[in-house]
Design a protein around this motif. Structure first.
Motif, PDB file in Angstrom:
ATOM      1  N   GLY A  99       1.002  -1.274   0.049  1.00 25.41           N
ATOM      2  CA  GLY A  99      -0.099   0.080  -0.022  1.00 25.41           C
ATOM      3  C   GLY A  99       0.855   1.332  -0.071  1.00 25.41           C
ATOM      4  N   GLU A 100       2.194   1.402  -0.337  1.00 17.61           N
ATOM      5  CA  GLU A 100       2.972   2.537  -0.173  1.00 17.61           C
ATOM      6  C   GLU A 100       3.939   2.442  -1.576  1.00 17.61           C
ATOM      7  OE1 GLU A 100       6.279   4.662   2.502  1.00 17.61           O
ATOM      8  OE2 GLU A 100       4.963   3.130   3.449  1.00 17.61           O
ATOM      9  N   CYS A 101       3.885   3.681  -2.231  1.00 17.74           N
ATOM     10  CA  CYS A 101       4.683   3.681  -3.434  1.00 17.74           C
ATOM     11  C   CYS A 101       5.896   4.816  -3.421  1.00 17.74           C
ATOM     12  CB  CYS A 101       3.839   4.085  -4.567  1.00 17.74           C
ATOM     13  SG  CYS A 101       2.560   2.860  -5.024  1.00 17.74           S
ATOM     14  N   GLN A 102       7.023   4.659  -4.059  1.00 15.44           N
ATOM     15  CA  GLN A 102       7.973   5.650  -3.967  1.00 15.44           C
ATOM     16  C   GLN A 102       8.615   5.775  -5.391  1.00 15.44           C
ATOM     17  OE1 GLN A 102      10.786   4.979  -1.032  1.00 15.44           O
ATOM     18  NE2 GLN A 102      12.112   6.485  -1.828  1.00 15.44           N
ATOM     19  N   CYS A 103       8.968   7.236  -6.059  1.00 18.43           N
ATOM     20  CA  CYS A 103       9.690   7.226  -7.237  1.00 18.43           C
ATOM     21  C   CYS A 103      10.858   6.335  -7.262  1.00 18.43           C
ATOM     22  CB  CYS A 103       9.869   8.718  -7.602  1.00 18.43           C
ATOM     23  SG  CYS A 103       8.138   9.392  -8.231  1.00 18.43           S
ATOM     24  N   ASP A 104      11.371   6.078  -8.420  1.00 11.55           N
ATOM     25  CA  ASP A 104      12.713   5.342  -8.601  1.00 11.55           C
ATOM     26  C   ASP A 104      13.675   6.388  -8.702  1.00 11.55           C
ATOM     27  OD1 ASP A 104      11.391   2.818  -8.763  1.00 11.55           O
ATOM     28  OD2 ASP A 104      11.574   2.780 -11.013  1.00 11.55           O
ATOM     29  N   GLU A 105      15.030   6.002  -8.651  1.00  9.13           N
ATOM     30  CA  GLU A 105      16.232   6.929  -8.645  1.00  9.13           C
ATOM     31  C   GLU A 105      16.110   7.792 -10.107  1.00  9.13           C
ATOM     32  OE1 GLU A 105      21.078   7.206  -7.589  1.00  9.13           O
ATOM     33  OE2 GLU A 105      19.983   5.263  -7.674  1.00  9.13           O
ATOM     34  N   SER A 136      11.566  15.451 -29.648  1.00  7.90           N
ATOM     35  CA  SER A 136      11.904  14.513 -28.896  1.00  7.90           C
ATOM     36  C   SER A 136      11.507  14.959 -27.445  1.00  7.90           C
ATOM     37  CB  SER A 136      13.354  14.515 -29.018  1.00  7.90           C
ATOM     38  OG  SER A 136      13.898  15.604 -28.579  1.00  7.90           O
ATOM     39  N   SER A 137      11.699  13.874 -26.552  1.00 10.26           N
ATOM     40  CA  SER A 137      11.111  13.967 -25.185  1.00 10.26           C
ATOM     41  C   SER A 137      11.958  13.240 -24.216  1.00 10.26           C
ATOM     42  CB  SER A 137       9.735  13.453 -24.973  1.00 10.26           C
ATOM     43  OG  SER A 137       9.583  12.120 -25.238  1.00 10.26           O
ATOM     44  N   CYS A 138      12.126  13.649 -22.998  1.00 13.46           N
ATOM     45  CA  CYS A 138      13.099  12.813 -22.078  1.00 13.46           C
ATOM     46  C   CYS A 138      12.453  11.379 -21.681  1.00 13.46           C
ATOM     47  CB  CYS A 138      13.251  13.521 -20.712  1.00 13.46           C
ATOM     48  SG  CYS A 138      14.553  12.877 -19.702  1.00 13.46           S
ATOM     49  N   SER A 139      13.025  10.309 -22.348  1.00 23.88           N
ATOM     50  CA  SER A 139      12.538   9.149 -21.988  1.00 23.88           C
ATOM     51  C   SER A 139      13.280   8.259 -20.955  1.00 23.88           C
ATOM     52  CB  SER A 139      12.758   8.016 -23.230  1.00 23.88           C
ATOM     53  OG  SER A 139      14.145   7.931 -23.274  1.00 23.88           O
ATOM     54  N   ARG A 140      14.261   8.567 -20.173  1.00 27.26           N
ATOM     55  CA  ARG A 140      14.627   8.202 -19.329  1.00 27.26           C
ATOM     56  C   ARG A 140      15.742   9.128 -18.808  1.00 27.26           C
ATOM     57  NH1 ARG A 140      17.352   2.769 -21.183  1.00 27.26           N
ATOM     58  NH2 ARG A 140      15.476   2.482 -22.046  1.00 27.26           N
ATOM     59  N   PRO A 141      16.223   8.864 -17.115  1.00 26.17           N
ATOM     60  CA  PRO A 141      17.097   9.930 -16.693  1.00 26.17           C
ATOM     61  C   PRO A 141      18.214  10.339 -17.507  1.00 26.17           C
ATOM     62  CG  PRO A 141      16.212   8.376 -15.101  1.00 26.17           C
ATOM     63  CD  PRO A 141      16.031   8.010 -16.522  1.00 26.17           C
ATOM     64  N   GLY A 142      18.713  11.254 -17.906  1.00 28.46           N
ATOM     65  CA  GLY A 142      19.860  11.730 -18.846  1.00 28.46           C
ATOM     66  C   GLY A 142      19.703  11.303 -20.421  1.00 28.46           C
ATOM     67  N   GLU A 143      18.615  10.893 -20.644  1.00 31.17           N
ATOM     68  CA  GLU A 143      18.622  10.479 -21.896  1.00 31.17           C
ATOM     69  C   GLU A 143      17.105  11.024 -22.868  1.00 31.17           C
ATOM     70  OE1 GLU A 143      18.333   5.956 -24.459  1.00 31.17           O
ATOM     71  OE2 GLU A 143      19.051   6.028 -22.394  1.00 31.17           O
ATOM     72  N   CYS A 144      17.500  11.539 -24.107  1.00 28.37           N
ATOM     73  CA  CYS A 144      16.336  11.924 -24.816  1.00 28.37           C
ATOM     74  C   CYS A 144      16.096  10.808 -25.947  1.00 28.37           C
ATOM     75  CB  CYS A 144      16.490  13.325 -25.429  1.00 28.37           C
ATOM     76  SG  CYS A 144      16.835  14.663 -24.305  1.00 28.37           S
ATOM     77  N   GLN A 145      14.792  10.872 -26.194  1.00 26.34           N
ATOM     78  CA  GLN A 145      14.071   9.831 -27.246  1.00 26.34           C
ATOM     79  C   GLN A 145      13.102  10.689 -28.234  1.00 26.34           C
ATOM     80  OE1 GLN A 145      12.191   6.481 -25.712  1.00 26.34           O
ATOM     81  NE2 GLN A 145      11.752   5.689 -27.875  1.00 26.34           N
ATOM     82  N   CYS A 146      13.662  10.350 -29.863  1.00 31.45           N
ATOM     83  CA  CYS A 146      12.748  11.305 -30.757  1.00 31.45           C
ATOM     84  C   CYS A 146      11.331  10.595 -30.597  1.00 31.45           C
ATOM     85  CB  CYS A 146      13.479  10.896 -32.081  1.00 31.45           C
ATOM     86  SG  CYS A 146      14.917  11.702 -32.300  1.00 31.45           S
ATOM     87  N   ASP A 147      10.331  11.700 -30.897  1.00 31.36           N
ATOM     88  CA  ASP A 147       8.896  11.094 -31.146  1.00 31.36           C
ATOM     89  C   ASP A 147       8.679  10.225 -32.090  1.00 31.36           C
ATOM     90  OD1 ASP A 147       8.556  13.204 -29.006  1.00 31.36           O
ATOM     91  OD2 ASP A 147       8.002  14.856 -30.417  1.00 31.36           O
ATOM     92  N   GLU A 148       7.421   9.418 -32.086  1.00 33.99           N
ATOM     93  CA  GLU A 148       7.090   8.403 -32.743  1.00 33.99           C
ATOM     94  C   GLU A 148       7.022   9.283 -34.284  1.00 33.99           C
ATOM     95  OE1 GLU A 148       3.550   5.182 -33.522  1.00 33.99           O
ATOM     96  OE2 GLU A 148       3.512   6.842 -31.979  1.00 33.99           O
TER      97      GLU A 148
END
Length: 701
Positions: free
Chosen positions: A235-241, A263-275
């Motif tokens: 019953g308790e959630c927390q964001c990942d690092e 493009s958009s930020c897909s993961r920490p420190g990494e950008c990913q182009c849009d579809e």
């Protein structure tokens, strides 16, 4: 013609282009074609009503022929040309069919020599009943066609157990019974971790509020933790690092440098182009066209191509160059505002239009399409793709050199009152014969050449008599004329003539015109042959005495067995020998080996002939077996027949040579006729093919 073309194409589609089933042959068909001809029209002038003629060109129907391909079933097949079926003489097994001549194939779903049914996989405890249909063995059944056949147990086997064989239950894999007849319980080889228990064989189940994840029981958050977050306890959630909570309550990745357009930020420190976009070498995001863009176009947005300047999109979605002013006939736009003629065409300098080209030129015609000539009137396309002149009347022994103009072949000239029939030339002219080919004469019936080939007299024929003219000359076919001083031997037949003595030859023979030869015992006097006055004894003595010195004179005496009237002389060998073998008597050079009677002597008492033998052997003694009384009485007639035999023997080589020459000449004429007929047929076939091509061209035009 278009209908014929479509029908031929449809036939090829129906038979599937199967050249082994369908064979072809040429079929001769007739058709009517209008042919121009000149006619003479008579009319009257309005001045004085004079009658005049004018030449006009009219068209008349003329039947011609062409060859059309006819299709029929090849050897080993039967049926119509649209449905040729192979024939198997021995027949095919059940569930099979005849696929080729004397070759069987199984129906779909069957294979093998006996065409057994085929099932992809029937599984265990089953067999193939029919194509793709499996049947379970006895004691087995299936609940679905895709399942294996399972054994059947009358009583239920219970949880975690199965029917392993008909009416036999066993625990499932991973289960075991602690005691017989007990329930089957799961077995976990390794012990279960914290917050879990063995729920199934080698399967541990987490306790309530936990779930298995990565081999361990993790806490469960019933509302979910969202993307990039995890449940740290039930019953308790927390964001990942590397993620942070947003205003919407979701965990978003953190990119400290920011991301470029599309493009958009897909993961920490990494950008990913849009579809629909992909990263380029410069780091920007470019649109993606999955099918690629055609030549002279580029991708402007995802799955959207745009043509380059100067190009437009056609119905096939290809970019093609655009020429605002358009291109002339037989030309195409190859670049923006640049036109180019099609292959086989070139631009004329005067009109700047694309016109067809023919590399070999078109004598007596015009270039109608690339490498295709259309012949002028009066010409047709020949087998060498040249326009050849046509003559309405066939040129016999000649060639058509211009429309309705013939030229004779070498050694021929035009026949009188004809400009299309050529006749052979024989110089000098044939005498009593016919000129059959240049410088070749064939004698008329009942005549023969006066001399052999290359003798200078082969063109002169003389009458021929089937029977040699003895002491005469052949004046007409089978008609002899006696020489001067000779008359027909039998009074009517002029083939055999004998010398004529106008005063007669009593007691003698007429051996030459007006020359008598007296019989022995007679002498020639002014009054004819008179009996000699010597006594009989003295005459016999004198005759016997002269026999040894003059054997030829003795042979002419009418004594038995020593006269020239003997028809068969036989060598006296043994009295017991009964076979008769006649000796050949010398008459001419063709009788060798033979007996020369002039070298023999007569033995009067016995009537035998003594003839010298070769190599010093004793003299041969001959007796006469067959006596010709008529010849004995008329020695002159015997001499006449001997002359006839000699003349016949001398003449037979000439007859043989004449027959051989006639056979060779006849063979040459047959070969020449065959070659000429073959040439005419090929020429006619080429004319029909050319005529069909012109008709198609006129129809398409």
């Amino acid at each position: 013609m278009q209908f014929l073309y479509l029908r031929t194409c449809l036939l090829f589609v129906l038979v599937g282009f199967c050249t082994t089933k369908l064979c072809t042959r040429l079929k001769k068909l007739s058709y009517t074609q209008m042919v121009p001809k000149t006619v003479t029209i008579t009319y009257k002038t309005w001045v004085l009503g004079k009658t005049k003629n004018r030449i006009d060109l009219r068209y008349f129907p003329e039947t011609k022929y062409r060859y059309e391909t006819e299709y029929y079933c090849c050897l080993g097949y039967e049926g119509s040309a649209f449905n040729c079926k192979p024939v198997c003489g021995a027949g095919c097994p059940s569930n099979g069919y005849c696929s080729a001549p004397d070759q069987c194939s199984c129906n779909y779903g069957y294979s093998g020599a006996d065409c057994s049914p085929i099932c992809h996989s029937c599984g265990k405890h089953s067999y193939c009943q029919s194509p793709a249909v499996c049947q379970c063995n006895t004691g087995f059944s299936r609940t679905d066609t895709s399942d294996d056949c399972l054994p059947q147990c009358i009583q239920s086997c219970g949880d975690h157990s199965f029917c392993a064989a008909p009416d036999t239950c066993e625990c499932e894999l991973g289960y075991e019974r602690s005691v017989p007849e007990a329930a089957c319980l799961p077995v976990c080889v390794s012990s279960c971790g914290a917050n879990s228990y063995c729920m199934a064989p080698n399967l541990c189940e987490c306790h309530e509020g936990y779930k298995e994840e990565d081999g361990a029981c993790r806490p469960i958050c019933e509302s979910g933790c969202g993307l990039n977050s995890s449940c740290v306890k039930p019953g308790e959630c927390q964001c990942d690092e590397g993620y942070t909570s947003s205003e919407e309550g979701s965990c978003q990745p953190i990119c400290s440098q920011g991301c470029p357009e599309h493009s958009s930020c897909s993961r920490p420190g990494e950008c990913q182009c849009d579809e629909g976009y992909t990263s380029s070498e410069e780091g920007s995001c470019q649109p993606i066209c999955s099918q690629g863009c055609s030549e002279h176009s580029s991708c402007m947005s995802p799955e959207l191509c745009a043509c380059s300047p100067g190009y437009v999109q056609n119905k096939e979605n290809l970019c093609e160059p655009h020429c605002p002013k358009g291109c002339s006939d037989y030309a195409r736009c190859v670049a923006p505002d640049v036109c180019e003629c099609y292959p086989g065409y070139e631009r004329s300098q005067a009109e700047q239009k694309c016109q067809p080209t023919c590399s070999q030129g078109c004598p007596n015609g015009a270039c109608f399409a690339p490498e295709v000539c259309a012949c002028n009137p009066g010409y047709l396309m020949g087998p060498n793709n040249n326009c050849e002149p046509q003559c309405s009347q066939s040129c016999v022994h000649g060639n058509c050199i211009a429309p309705d103009l013939c030229e004779c072949e070498p050694g021929h000239r035009f026949a009188p009152d004809s400009r299309h029939v050529c006749e052979p030339i024989c110089e000098p002219a044939c005498q009593l014969g016919t000129c059959l080919a240049p410088q070749i004469c064939i004698c008329h019936l009942g005549h023969e050449p006066m001399g052999p080939m290359s003798s200078g007299l082969e063109h002169v024929c003389k009458p021929s008599c089937s029977t040699n003219c003895v002491n005469g000359t052949c004046l007409a076919p089978d008609e002899c004329s006696c020489n001067a001083g000779y008359v027909p031997a039998d009074g009517a037949n002029t083939n055999v003539c004998k010398p004529n003595c106008s005063r007669g030859c009593s007691n003698g023979d007429c051996v030459a015109p007006e020359l008598c030869q007296c019989y022995p015992g007679y002498e020639s006097t002014a009054a004819g042959c008179q009996l000699q006055l010597e006594t009989t004894t003295d005459w016999m003595t004198t005759t016997v005495a002269t026999t040894e010195q003059q054997p030829q004179q003795l042979l002419q005496q009418p004594w038995k067995n020593c006269s020239i009237g003997c028809r068969c002389w036989h060598m006296l060998t043994d009295v017991a020998q009964t076979a008769i073998k006649c000796i050949n008597i010398c008459r001419d050079a063709y009788d060798q080996p033979c007996l020369e009677l002039g070298q023999c002597r007569c033995v009067e008492p016995t009537g035998q002939l003594l003839c010298p033998a070769a190599d010093g052997q004793p003299e041969q003694r001959l007796v006469c077996q067959v006596q010709d009384a008529a010849r004995a009485r008329d020695p002159g007639e015997a001499a006449l027949n001997a002359e006839q035999t000699k003349a016949s023997a001398v003449k037979w080589p000439a007859i043989l040579a004449w027959c051989l020459g006639s056979c060779i000449l006849l063979l040459v004429l047959v070969v020449a006729s065959h070659v000429y007929s073959k040439h005419r047929r090929q020429k006619a076939l080429a004319q029909q093919v050319d005529g069909l091509s012109i008709v198609n061209f006129v129809h398409d035009s």
